[in-house]
Design a protein around this motif. Structure first.
Motif, PDB file in Angstrom:
ATOM      1  N   VAL A  25       4.717   5.033 -14.913  1.00 26.72           N
ATOM      2  CA  VAL A  25       3.780   3.915 -15.313  1.00 26.72           C
ATOM      3  C   VAL A  25       4.942   2.579 -15.554  1.00 26.72           C
ATOM      4  N   PHE A  26       5.949   2.952 -16.551  1.00 24.23           N
ATOM      5  CA  PHE A  26       6.828   1.761 -16.597  1.00 24.23           C
ATOM      6  C   PHE A  26       7.588   1.240 -15.601  1.00 24.23           C
ATOM      7  N   LEU A  27       7.944   2.145 -14.457  1.00 23.21           N
ATOM      8  CA  LEU A  27       8.682   1.687 -13.389  1.00 23.21           C
ATOM      9  C   LEU A  27       7.518   0.988 -12.351  1.00 23.21           C
ATOM     10  N   ALA A  28       6.323   1.473 -12.075  1.00 18.85           N
ATOM     11  CA  ALA A  28       5.331   1.098 -11.297  1.00 18.85           C
ATOM     12  C   ALA A  28       5.206  -0.456 -11.709  1.00 18.85           C
ATOM     13  N   GLY A  29       4.822  -0.801 -13.135  1.00 18.76           N
ATOM     14  CA  GLY A  29       4.776  -1.969 -13.441  1.00 18.76           C
ATOM     15  C   GLY A  29       5.930  -2.872 -13.209  1.00 18.76           C
ATOM     16  N   ILE A  30       7.206  -2.491 -13.401  1.00 12.69           N
ATOM     17  CA  ILE A  30       8.270  -3.136 -13.165  1.00 12.69           C
ATOM     18  C   ILE A  30       8.548  -3.504 -11.649  1.00 12.69           C
ATOM     19  N   PHE A  31       8.683  -2.512 -10.637  1.00 19.49           N
ATOM     20  CA  PHE A  31       8.689  -2.589  -9.420  1.00 19.49           C
ATOM     21  C   PHE A  31       7.791  -3.130  -8.527  1.00 19.49           C
ATOM     22  N   ILE A  59       0.752  -1.359  -0.176  1.00 20.78           N
ATOM     23  CA  ILE A  59       0.094   0.094  -0.089  1.00 20.78           C
ATOM     24  C   ILE A  59       0.780   1.243  -0.133  1.00 20.78           C
ATOM     25  N   ALA A  60       1.964   1.298   0.816  1.00 14.93           N
ATOM     26  CA  ALA A  60       2.820   2.354   0.677  1.00 14.93           C
ATOM     27  C   ALA A  60       3.338   2.539  -0.481  1.00 14.93           C
ATOM     28  N   ARG A  61       4.085   1.520  -1.160  1.00 17.77           N
ATOM     29  CA  ARG A  61       4.496   1.741  -2.426  1.00 17.77           C
ATOM     30  C   ARG A  61       3.771   2.127  -3.363  1.00 17.77           C
ATOM     31  N   ALA A  62       2.351   1.820  -3.428  1.00 14.35           N
ATOM     32  CA  ALA A  62       1.377   2.136  -4.104  1.00 14.35           C
ATOM     33  C   ALA A  62       1.082   3.381  -4.212  1.00 14.35           C
ATOM     34  N   ALA A  95       1.681   6.655  -7.079  1.00 13.27           N
ATOM     35  CA  ALA A  95       0.874   7.498  -7.401  1.00 13.27           C
ATOM     36  C   ALA A  95       1.129   8.690  -7.091  1.00 13.27           C
ATOM     37  N   ALA A  96       1.897   9.265  -6.100  1.00 12.45           N
ATOM     38  CA  ALA A  96       2.298  10.600  -5.776  1.00 12.45           C
ATOM     39  C   ALA A  96       3.394  11.084  -6.958  1.00 12.45           C
ATOM     40  N   LEU A  97       4.448  10.008  -7.417  1.00 15.60           N
ATOM     41  CA  LEU A  97       5.301  10.035  -8.435  1.00 15.60           C
ATOM     42  C   LEU A  97       4.554  10.373  -9.772  1.00 15.60           C
ATOM     43  N   MET A  98       3.502   9.942 -10.009  1.00 16.20           N
ATOM     44  CA  MET A  98       2.606  10.001 -11.203  1.00 16.20           C
ATOM     45  C   MET A  98       2.227  11.517 -11.140  1.00 16.20           C
ATOM     46  N   GLY A  99       1.841  11.961  -9.969  1.00 17.25           N
ATOM     47  CA  GLY A  99       1.370  13.614  -9.898  1.00 17.25           C
ATOM     48  C   GLY A  99       2.549  14.108 -10.168  1.00 17.25           C
ATOM     49  N   ALA A 100       3.708  14.128  -9.611  1.00 16.22           N
ATOM     50  CA  ALA A 100       4.824  14.779  -9.587  1.00 16.22           C
ATOM     51  C   ALA A 100       5.201  14.794 -11.085  1.00 16.22           C
ATOM     52  N   GLY A 101       5.164  13.601 -11.938  1.00 16.35           N
ATOM     53  CA  GLY A 101       5.908  13.121 -13.392  1.00 16.35           C
ATOM     54  C   GLY A 101       4.727  14.358 -14.374  1.00 16.35           C
ATOM     55  N   SER A 102       3.684  14.696 -13.990  1.00 11.01           N
ATOM     56  CA  SER A 102       2.780  15.533 -14.673  1.00 11.01           C
ATOM     57  C   SER A 102       3.223  16.912 -14.725  1.00 11.01           C
ATOM     58  N   PRO A 115       1.975  -6.404 -11.644  1.00 10.17           N
ATOM     59  CA  PRO A 115       1.025  -6.055 -12.391  1.00 10.17           C
ATOM     60  C   PRO A 115      -0.309  -5.417 -11.460  1.00 10.17           C
ATOM     61  N   ILE A 116      -0.406  -6.312 -10.279  1.00 10.42           N
ATOM     62  CA  ILE A 116      -1.746  -6.000  -9.339  1.00 10.42           C
ATOM     63  C   ILE A 116      -1.275  -4.335  -8.840  1.00 10.42           C
ATOM     64  N   TRP A 117      -0.187  -4.360  -8.020  1.00 10.17           N
ATOM     65  CA  TRP A 117       0.047  -3.117  -7.319  1.00 10.17           C
ATOM     66  C   TRP A 117       0.471  -2.078  -8.117  1.00 10.17           C
ATOM     67  N   GLY A 118       1.181  -2.269  -9.281  1.00  7.91           N
ATOM     68  CA  GLY A 118       1.475  -1.382 -10.290  1.00  7.91           C
ATOM     69  C   GLY A 118       0.312  -0.674 -10.935  1.00  7.91           C
ATOM     70  N   GLY A 119      -0.502  -1.671 -11.214  1.00  6.50           N
ATOM     71  CA  GLY A 119      -1.831  -0.972 -12.063  1.00  6.50           C
ATOM     72  C   GLY A 119      -2.620  -0.221 -10.883  1.00  6.50           C
ATOM     73  N   GLY A 120      -2.813  -0.746  -9.939  1.00  4.20           N
ATOM     74  CA  GLY A 120      -3.596  -0.139  -8.668  1.00  4.20           C
ATOM     75  C   GLY A 120      -2.968   1.405  -8.394  1.00  4.20           C
ATOM     76  N   SER A 121      -1.721   1.463  -8.408  1.00  2.00           N
ATOM     77  CA  SER A 121      -1.128   2.625  -8.001  1.00  2.00           C
ATOM     78  C   SER A 121      -1.210   3.817  -8.818  1.00  2.00           C
ATOM     79  N   ILE A 122      -1.258   3.311 -10.242  1.00  2.00           N
ATOM     80  CA  ILE A 122      -1.965   4.251 -11.270  1.00  2.00           C
ATOM     81  C   ILE A 122      -3.447   4.503 -11.084  1.00  2.00           C
ATOM     82  N   ALA A 123      -4.118   3.733 -10.811  1.00  2.00           N
ATOM     83  CA  ALA A 123      -5.547   3.855 -10.673  1.00  2.00           C
ATOM     84  C   ALA A 123      -5.946   4.828  -9.482  1.00  2.00           C
ATOM     85  N   LEU A 124      -4.989   4.493  -8.416  1.00  2.00           N
ATOM     86  CA  LEU A 124      -5.207   5.645  -7.437  1.00  2.00           C
ATOM     87  C   LEU A 124      -4.744   6.958  -7.942  1.00  2.00           C
TER      88      LEU A 124
END
Length: 194
Positions: free
Chosen positions: A55-61, A21-24, A28-35, A64-73
């Motif tokens: 997005v790439f790094l979320a999927g890699i690190f 949850i913390a990593r997700a 999510a915060a990094l996505m906001g910063a990336g914008s 699929p479940i938590w990476g996709g979930g972090s971006i959905a968050l």
């Protein structure tokens, strides 16, 4: 046995779940910063942001479940009013505007990248071959470009060919750079030591 002693050993939420949850939330915060890191694209009205790299790094690190979930968050936070979309925008308008296709593609792309890198839904070792890493990110890029092109064509009422050149082809050099950066990050000594 004392009641207090019995309750001390009960774990309500596992450490792994808390960590995920913390990593997700972090991604999510990094996505906001990336914008907020955006550059004008000389051949498209759509700016280049660093979000696809996240997005790439979320999927890699995160897999699929938590990476996709972090971006959905991230999408949920922006939709609810957090100024995390390109240019500090927020709310529902960006989710239905000219760049909405990209936004909706991001969690799907993170899932695809995670599936390819980890070979399934379980999180495995992300230190796979460079060819597999690059292949995963190319697959994720195809998803982003497909959604982005379709969304741009629909919202702007232009043909698919015109939308492709404006919303996808114009970004190929930037995506190649982001793929190279992601490989560099994954292969860095600091990450490898973790």
């Amino acid at each position: 046995m004392d009641m207090a002693t019995e309750h001390e050993s009960v774990e309500l939420v596992g450490d792994e779940l808390v960590g995920n949850i913390a990593r997700a939330a972090l991604f999510a915060a990094l996505m906001g910063a990336g914008s907020y890191v955006s550059f004008p694209n000389p051949v498209s009205p759509i700016p280049v942001t660093m979000q696809v790299l996240v997005v790439f790094l979320a999927g890699i690190f995160l897999g699929p479940i938590w990476g996709g979930g972090s971006i959905a968050l991230y999408l949920a936070a922006g939709g609810l009013g957090a100024p995390v979309f390109a240019g500090g925008s927020a709310g529902l308008a960006p989710l239905v505007g000219p760049t909405a296709g990209y936004l909706w593609a991001y969690p799907v792309a993170a899932v695809i990248v995670g599936l390819v890198v980890h070979g399934g839904v379980d999180i495995g070792d992300y230190r796979v071959s460079t060819a597999r890493l690059v292949g995963a990110m190319v697959a994720g890029t195809v998803v982003v470009y497909a959604f982005g092109t379709l969304g741009f064509a629909y919202v702007q009422s232009v043909g698919l060919e015109s939308a492709f050149w404006t919303a996808s082809a114009a970004f190929i050099p930037a995506e190649a750079f982001k793929i190279a950066a992601a490989v560099g990050i994954v292969r860095s000594d600091a990450i490898a030591a973790q």
